[in-house]
Write an enzyme that holds these catalytic residues in place. Structure first.
Site, PDB file in Angstrom:
ATOM      1  N   GLY A 160      18.595  40.970  97.519  1.00  0.00           N
ATOM      2  CA  GLY A 160      19.457  41.088  96.352  1.00  0.00           C
ATOM      3  C   GLY A 160      20.879  40.637  96.668  1.00  0.00           C
ATOM      4  O   GLY A 160      21.428  40.986  97.721  1.00  0.00           O
TER       5      GLY A 160
ATOM      6  N   MET B 198      15.578  45.146 103.106  1.00  0.00           N
ATOM      7  CA  MET B 198      15.004  46.364 103.667  1.00  0.00           C
ATOM      8  C   MET B 198      14.433  46.232 105.085  1.00  0.00           C
ATOM      9  O   MET B 198      13.807  47.169 105.568  1.00  0.00           O
ATOM     10  CB  MET B 198      13.907  46.892 102.719  1.00  0.00           C
ATOM     11  CG  MET B 198      14.414  47.212 101.327  1.00  0.00           C
ATOM     12  SD  MET B 198      13.126  47.770 100.168  1.00  0.00           S
ATOM     13  CE  MET B 198      12.732  49.376 100.856  1.00  0.00           C
ATOM     14  N   GLU B 199      14.672  45.103 105.756  1.00  0.00           N
ATOM     15  CA  GLU B 199      14.056  44.920 107.073  1.00  0.00           C
ATOM     16  C   GLU B 199      14.969  44.353 108.164  1.00  0.00           C
ATOM     17  O   GLU B 199      14.806  44.687 109.343  1.00  0.00           O
ATOM     18  CB  GLU B 199      12.826  43.989 106.970  1.00  0.00           C
ATOM     19  CG  GLU B 199      11.658  44.537 106.192  1.00  0.00           C
ATOM     20  CD  GLU B 199      11.800  44.356 104.684  1.00  0.00           C
ATOM     21  OE1 GLU B 199      11.260  45.192 103.936  1.00  0.00           O
ATOM     22  OE2 GLU B 199      12.464  43.381 104.264  1.00  0.00           O
TER      23      GLU B 199
ATOM     24  N   GLU C 113       5.864  36.095 101.307  1.00  0.00           N
ATOM     25  CA  GLU C 113       6.941  35.537 102.125  1.00  0.00           C
ATOM     26  C   GLU C 113       6.435  34.757 103.334  1.00  0.00           C
ATOM     27  O   GLU C 113       7.175  33.956 103.903  1.00  0.00           O
ATOM     28  CB  GLU C 113       7.876  36.666 102.588  1.00  0.00           C
ATOM     29  CG  GLU C 113       8.639  37.309 101.440  1.00  0.00           C
ATOM     30  CD  GLU C 113       9.439  38.529 101.852  1.00  0.00           C
ATOM     31  OE1 GLU C 113      10.461  38.802 101.210  1.00  0.00           O
ATOM     32  OE2 GLU C 113       9.033  39.219 102.813  1.00  0.00           O
TER      33      GLU C 113
ATOM     34  N   ASP D  21      17.289  38.537  93.131  1.00  0.00           N
ATOM     35  CA  ASP D  21      17.880  39.361  92.074  1.00  0.00           C
ATOM     36  C   ASP D  21      19.335  39.628  92.406  1.00  0.00           C
ATOM     37  O   ASP D  21      19.811  39.305  93.497  1.00  0.00           O
ATOM     38  CB  ASP D  21      17.114  40.683  91.924  1.00  0.00           C
ATOM     39  CG  ASP D  21      17.133  41.506  93.210  1.00  0.00           C
ATOM     40  OD1 ASP D  21      18.098  42.263  93.392  1.00  0.00           O
ATOM     41  OD2 ASP D  21      16.198  41.376  94.023  1.00  0.00           O
TER      42      ASP D  21
END
Length: 228
Positions: A77, A172-173, A11, A196
């Site tokens: 996602g 998640m961050e 990333e 996704d």
């Protein structure tokens, strides 16, 4: 000084690779790269996966590098039918969907101490990101991005997070970075390229499309840098 944080090496690699006057600084095992990117002074780091790593990285950028703004880039996602693989989710605000003190009477996602569920992003910068995406012809949606220390990969969990928080993307961050920025008075933004659909196929889709999604995210970041 603009701070750029990504969870995974893929990333941030393209940003680091195109920096000039680059210098490396290691703090608590994380490498921070300072230099110039697209004509702007930045510090960029791969924080690691999850909210704790993200929070540590954001706090370090604020205290050691005196950043004026933090942007969290990467993949996520989709929780919204309007967002398909390689589309972009732009956070108007972030939540932490796994923060749960509901037995005490709090709403799900309530952050004790700051007493908020949603933390707002820098709205003016959101406008800049959205304009840049449209200039590039990238499909984008603005809304809530939901963070948690779990990979959302089944339809039931996806529906729960989407419905509870009216969220468009899960990852998640971003929520942790938002909380750190909020308590320090630092404006922030979160950009997520969809890798996704956060459903039963998420594990396969994530592996297959992450590189493409990251490429889209970096292309957008470069366009954004022209406007700041």
């Amino acid at each position: 000084m603009l701070g750029i944080i990504g969870a995974m090496g893929v990333e941030v690699a393209a940003v680091v690779g195109e920096m000039t006057d680059r210098q490396e600084h290691t703090v608590s095992g994380v490498t921070y790269y300072t230099g110039t990117f697209c004509g702007k002074e930045i510090v960029v780091a791969q924080c690691g996966v999850g909210k704790v790593f993200a929070g540590i990285c954001a706090q370090t950028m604020i205290l050691k590098f005196n950043v004026s703004h933090i942007i969290n880039i990467g993949v996520g996602g989709s929780l919204d039918d309007r967002l398909n693989v390689c589309d972009i989710g732009i956070a108007d605000g972030v939540v932490q969907h796994d923060m749960d003190t509901t037995p005490l009477g709090d709403p799900l996602g309530f952050l004790s101490g700051i007493d908020k569920v949603e933390i707002e992003c820098d709205r003016a910068f959101c406008d800049t990101i959205e304009t840049a995406a449209k200039t590039l012809g990238i499909n984008c949606v603005r809304g809530i991005i939901a963070s948690g220390d779990c990979f959302v990969g089944d339809s039931d969990k996806k529906k729960s997070v989407a419905d509870t928080f009216n969220a468009i993307v899960c990852e998640m961050e971003g929520g942790a970075i938002g909380q750190v920025c909020y308590i320090n008075g630092i404006p922030f933004n979160v950009i997520r390229a969809v890798s996704d659909k956060a459903d039963g196929s998420a594990d396969i889709s994530f592996e297959k499309f992450t590189a493409l999604a990251v490429e889209q995210s970096i292309k957008l970041l470069k366009e954004v840098m022209k406007s700041i």
